[in-house]
Design a protein around this motif. Structure first.
Motif, PDB file in Angstrom:
ATOM      1  N   ILE A 275      13.273 -47.736  22.013  1.00 53.81           N
ATOM      2  CA  ILE A 275      12.290 -47.389  20.983  1.00 53.81           C
ATOM      3  C   ILE A 275      11.869 -48.643  20.240  1.00 53.81           C
ATOM      4  CG2 ILE A 275      11.845 -46.025  18.896  1.00 53.81           C
ATOM      5  CD1 ILE A 275      14.062 -44.115  19.856  1.00 53.81           C
ATOM      6  N   SER A 276      10.574 -48.875  20.147  1.00 56.15           N
ATOM      7  CA  SER A 276      10.058 -50.036  19.421  1.00 56.15           C
ATOM      8  C   SER A 276       9.223 -49.647  18.219  1.00 56.15           C
ATOM      9  CB  SER A 276       9.219 -50.916  20.369  1.00 56.15           C
ATOM     10  OG  SER A 276      10.006 -51.402  21.431  1.00 56.15           O
ATOM     11  N   ASP A 277       8.767 -48.422  18.179  1.00 55.76           N
ATOM     12  CA  ASP A 277       7.899 -47.948  17.100  1.00 55.76           C
ATOM     13  C   ASP A 277       8.706 -47.842  15.804  1.00 55.76           C
ATOM     14  OD1 ASP A 277       6.300 -46.566  15.310  1.00 55.76           O
ATOM     15  OD2 ASP A 277       5.473 -45.223  16.820  1.00 55.76           O
ATOM     16  N   PRO A 278       8.401 -48.649  14.788  1.00 58.95           N
ATOM     17  CA  PRO A 278       9.161 -48.613  13.526  1.00 58.95           C
ATOM     18  C   PRO A 278       9.204 -47.225  12.896  1.00 58.95           C
ATOM     19  CG  PRO A 278       7.736 -50.535  13.593  1.00 58.95           C
ATOM     20  CD  PRO A 278       7.348 -49.682  14.769  1.00 58.95           C
ATOM     21  N   LYS A 279       8.114 -46.484  12.996  1.00 61.37           N
ATOM     22  CA  LYS A 279       8.067 -45.152  12.395  1.00 61.37           C
ATOM     23  C   LYS A 279       9.090 -44.228  13.043  1.00 61.37           C
ATOM     24  CE  LYS A 279       4.933 -41.337  11.268  1.00 61.37           C
ATOM     25  NZ  LYS A 279       3.537 -40.819  11.374  1.00 61.37           N
ATOM     26  N   VAL A 280       9.182 -44.284  14.369  1.00 68.02           N
ATOM     27  CA  VAL A 280      10.137 -43.431  15.089  1.00 68.02           C
ATOM     28  C   VAL A 280      11.574 -43.856  14.778  1.00 68.02           C
ATOM     29  CG1 VAL A 280      10.933 -42.679  17.366  1.00 68.02           C
ATOM     30  CG2 VAL A 280       8.479 -42.969  16.931  1.00 68.02           C
ATOM     31  N   ILE A 281      11.800 -45.173  14.718  1.00 66.58           N
ATOM     32  CA  ILE A 281      13.141 -45.677  14.383  1.00 66.58           C
ATOM     33  C   ILE A 281      13.569 -45.174  13.007  1.00 66.58           C
ATOM     34  CG2 ILE A 281      14.471 -47.759  13.824  1.00 66.58           C
ATOM     35  CD1 ILE A 281      12.856 -49.208  15.997  1.00 66.58           C
ATOM     36  N   LEU A 282      12.672 -45.289  12.038  1.00 69.05           N
ATOM     37  CA  LEU A 282      12.994 -44.859  10.677  1.00 69.05           C
ATOM     38  C   LEU A 282      13.263 -43.361  10.631  1.00 69.05           C
ATOM     39  CD1 LEU A 282      13.294 -46.066   7.842  1.00 69.05           C
ATOM     40  CD2 LEU A 282      10.929 -45.416   7.396  1.00 69.05           C
ATOM     41  N   GLU A 283      12.497 -42.593  11.375  1.00 70.13           N
ATOM     42  CA  GLU A 283      12.707 -41.144  11.415  1.00 70.13           C
ATOM     43  C   GLU A 283      14.093 -40.810  11.952  1.00 70.13           C
ATOM     44  OE1 GLU A 283       9.468 -39.738  13.763  1.00 70.13           O
ATOM     45  OE2 GLU A 283       8.040 -39.691  12.088  1.00 70.13           O
ATOM     46  N   LYS A 284      14.544 -41.569  12.952  1.00 74.54           N
ATOM     47  CA  LYS A 284      15.866 -41.331  13.526  1.00 74.54           C
ATOM     48  C   LYS A 284      16.965 -41.682  12.527  1.00 74.54           C
ATOM     49  CE  LYS A 284      14.995 -41.457  18.469  1.00 74.54           C
ATOM     50  NZ  LYS A 284      15.623 -40.122  18.664  1.00 74.54           N
TER      51      LYS A 284
ATOM     52  N   ILE B 141      22.397 -41.326   7.668  1.00 77.22           N
ATOM     53  CA  ILE B 141      23.186 -42.539   7.419  1.00 77.22           C
ATOM     54  C   ILE B 141      23.071 -42.965   5.962  1.00 77.22           C
ATOM     55  CG2 ILE B 141      23.525 -44.955   8.080  1.00 77.22           C
ATOM     56  CD1 ILE B 141      22.251 -44.235  10.786  1.00 77.22           C
ATOM     57  N   VAL B 142      24.203 -43.315   5.373  1.00 78.05           N
ATOM     58  CA  VAL B 142      24.256 -43.843   4.007  1.00 78.05           C
ATOM     59  C   VAL B 142      25.062 -45.133   4.038  1.00 78.05           C
ATOM     60  CG1 VAL B 142      24.138 -41.514   3.050  1.00 78.05           C
ATOM     61  CG2 VAL B 142      26.367 -42.608   3.333  1.00 78.05           C
ATOM     62  N   GLY B 143      25.020 -45.881   2.941  1.00 73.72           N
ATOM     63  CA  GLY B 143      25.795 -47.115   2.859  1.00 73.72           C
ATOM     64  C   GLY B 143      27.268 -46.832   3.047  1.00 73.72           C
ATOM     65  N   MET B 144      27.863 -47.398   4.102  1.00 73.86           N
ATOM     66  CA  MET B 144      29.232 -47.056   4.468  1.00 73.86           C
ATOM     67  C   MET B 144      30.276 -47.982   3.858  1.00 73.86           C
ATOM     68  SD  MET B 144      28.490 -45.958   8.417  1.00 73.86           S
ATOM     69  CE  MET B 144      30.184 -45.495   8.803  1.00 73.86           C
ATOM     70  N   GLY B 145      29.826 -48.923   3.020  1.00 75.83           N
ATOM     71  CA  GLY B 145      30.764 -49.795   2.335  1.00 75.83           C
ATOM     72  C   GLY B 145      31.270 -49.217   1.041  1.00 75.83           C
ATOM     73  N   GLY B 146      30.783 -48.031   0.688  1.00 77.45           N
ATOM     74  CA  GLY B 146      31.211 -47.374  -0.539  1.00 77.45           C
ATOM     75  C   GLY B 146      30.065 -46.957  -1.436  1.00 77.45           C
ATOM     76  N   ALA B 147      28.890 -47.591  -1.264  1.00 78.47           N
ATOM     77  CA  ALA B 147      27.774 -47.320  -2.165  1.00 78.47           C
ATOM     78  C   ALA B 147      27.142 -45.958  -1.910  1.00 78.47           C
ATOM     79  CB  ALA B 147      26.720 -48.407  -2.030  1.00 78.47           C
ATOM     80  N   SER B 148      27.075 -45.526  -0.661  1.00 77.19           N
ATOM     81  CA  SER B 148      26.551 -44.223  -0.229  1.00 77.19           C
ATOM     82  C   SER B 148      25.066 -44.008  -0.526  1.00 77.19           C
ATOM     83  CB  SER B 148      27.381 -43.071  -0.823  1.00 77.19           C
ATOM     84  OG  SER B 148      27.161 -42.883  -2.196  1.00 77.19           O
ATOM     85  N   PHE B 149      24.310 -45.096  -0.689  1.00 77.71           N
ATOM     86  CA  PHE B 149      22.865 -44.967  -0.902  1.00 77.71           C
ATOM     87  C   PHE B 149      22.208 -44.683   0.444  1.00 77.71           C
ATOM     88  CE2 PHE B 149      18.512 -46.529  -1.578  1.00 77.71           C
ATOM     89  CZ  PHE B 149      18.219 -45.917  -2.782  1.00 77.71           C
ATOM     90  N   PRO B 150      21.266 -43.723   0.514  1.00 81.20           N
ATOM     91  CA  PRO B 150      20.624 -43.393   1.789  1.00 81.20           C
ATOM     92  C   PRO B 150      20.005 -44.626   2.450  1.00 81.20           C
ATOM     93  CG  PRO B 150      20.118 -41.713   0.156  1.00 81.20           C
ATOM     94  CD  PRO B 150      20.816 -42.824  -0.575  1.00 81.20           C
ATOM     95  N   THR B 151      20.454 -44.932   3.663  1.00 78.01           N
ATOM     96  CA  THR B 151      20.043 -46.159   4.351  1.00 78.01           C
ATOM     97  C   THR B 151      18.558 -46.183   4.677  1.00 78.01           C
ATOM     98  OG1 THR B 151      22.253 -46.407   5.283  1.00 78.01           O
ATOM     99  CG2 THR B 151      20.474 -47.551   6.423  1.00 78.01           C
ATOM    100  N   ALA B 152      17.995 -45.044   4.997  1.00 75.37           N
ATOM    101  CA  ALA B 152      16.571 -45.000   5.342  1.00 75.37           C
ATOM    102  C   ALA B 152      15.694 -45.467   4.187  1.00 75.37           C
ATOM    103  CB  ALA B 152      16.176 -43.591   5.761  1.00 75.37           C
TER     104      ALA B 152
END
Length: 442
Positions: A118-127, A133-144
């Protein structure tokens, strides 16, 4: 090799205690019969349940959908049946949870399989959005949300955070050693979302020499990826400090890294992005360090989200001495758990168990005005003044002193000779400020 580090002030050197699990490879945790999924495992609005009691689910089934942009969906980590939707104890207190009875079959939804390139940024972001996915170091902010910066932002620098400065925890360290290729591939995915990106720094503390060598070898053919060695100091991995130390840029109080052209992502979060885009995999499992003096067999475990903490403690052989405190996270930033039925959530990096001597804080006394809490604060706050303002009931003063800029690293409480619970007081001040803001906005 040049070391990047905080200056004389702004950090501390707590005992690392990483040797217990540093050389212990990742093993798969036992998957229990019953798993509990809080609908809020992230900063922002809780997700909204989309299943009902009695529904059959598979690994990857959507249990709760995101409610707005600052939110994240929740997926099942097992196949089985929804048996309850009710309030349960979590690391943050009582919260709405979806309870699933595991059928032991580990049946996946059809979409979890290798995806076409996949190269389309829009599709990548949708996935990334749909993977929860959230910040897995403890912050838990939505990664998208991080990967979709505000209009006008130009991200030219990506910092992949492998500092892992919290004592005891080695979960990210083992990911760096054992899943190096997925981290590099994750960087490549993120790169497709940032067209102005010029440089990628992988930041690792100098107490992780094997990870530095492994990563350096993995990126030797990349001209835009550099492994940067950080001096071991707590909290070296805090976002704003990393940006300052590696780029010289300063994020204003209350500001965002995107304002200075920078994006910071935890090492395991980058890996999760790769798995979401390449394998269609939602965030349903993560690596957790279980350590501490009372633990018989400290381990790094690959754990299904929703697994009760007590199951991991059983995987580690139980206790060789009575535990005095069990923490979600490490001794600096971690939160004491009310009981071991609390489920593992997306941003948990470690379970740390302390004995009576290690957990002993000491009796609180009056401030002696030594200014040590000010010296070690990595974001240049005055913790004692914020704490005192809150204890006087002056929430507005605590806010004016910058309480909301506190990164909750715990340095102030750690260094205080008077044993004042500065971090606890500041956390309560922040909660009071948020409640006041919500009331004013109603």
């Amino acid at each position: 090799m040049r070391l990047f580090f905080m200056g004389k002030h702004g950090g501390s050197h707590p005992e690392e205690n990483k040797d217990r699990t540093r050389n212990v490879g990742i093993t798969v945790a036992v998957v229990p019969k019953e798993l509990v999924f809080p609908v809020s495992m992230h900063i922002g609005k809780p997700a909204k349940p989309v299943v009902e009691v009695g529904d059959e689910v598979k690994i990857g089934t959507l249990l709760a959908e995101a409610d707005g942009k600052i939110s994240a969906p929740v997926h099942s980590s097992v196949s089985g049946k929804v048996i309850k939707i009710e309030k349960r104890q979590t690391q943050s207190g009582m919260a709405d949870c979806i309870v699933i009875e595991n059928d032991g079959k580990d049946t996946f939804i059809d979409s979890i399989k290798e995806q076409e390139e996949i190269s389309d940024p829009k599709v990548i972001l949708e996935k990334v959005v749909s993977a929860g996915i959230v910040g897995m170091g403890g912050a838990s902010f939505p990664t998208a949300v991080k990967l979709d910066p505000p209009p006008g932002s130009t991200i030219d620098t990506l910092i992949v955070n492998g500092a892992e400065c919290e004592p005891y925890s080695t979960s990210d360290y083992r990911v760096m050693l054992e899943h190096t290729d997925e981290i590099i591939k994750g960087i490549d995915v993120v790169r497709k979302l940032l067209p102005k990106l010029k440089i990628v720094y992988i930041a690792v503390e100098d107490n992780k020499q094997e990870a530095i060598r492994t990563l350096s070898d993995a990126v030797k053919d990349f001209t835009d990826i550099t492994v940067k060695t950080l001096r071991t100091m707590y909290p070296q991995g805090s976002e704003k400090n990393l940006i300052k130390n590696l780029t010289g840029r300063e994020v204003r109080p209350g500001g965002l890294p995107s304002e200075v052209g920078t994006l910071v992502m935890n090492i395991s979060t980058v890996r999760a992005v790769y798995r979401a885009v390449k394998l269609g995999e939602p965030l349903y499992q993560r690596v957790i360090s279980v350590s501490g003096s009372p633990v018989k067999e400290p381990r790094n475990l690959l754990v299904r989200i929703g697994t009760p903490v007590e199951s991991l403690l059983h995987d580690c052989g139980g206790f060789k001495e009575d535990p005095a405190k069990i923490l979600s996270g490490g001794p600096m930033m971690g939160r004491a758990l009310a009981d071991v039925s609390v489920p593992i959530v997306k941003a948990m990096t470690a379970i740390t168990v302390l004995n009576a001597k290690e957990a002993e804080i000491g009796e609180e006394s009056d401030c002696i005005m030594c200014s040590e809490c000010i010296n070690v604060c990595p974001v240049n706050l005055q913790p004692i003044l914020i704490s005192e303002a809150f204890k006087r009931g002056d929430v507005d003063k605590a806010k004016a002193l910058g309480a909301m800029d506190c990164i909750e690293c715990g340095n102030c409480s750690y260094i205080c000779p008077s044993k004042i619970p500065l971090l606890e007081n500041i956390r309560e001040a922040k909660a009071a400020i948020k409640a006041q803001q919500q009331k004013e906005g109603a």
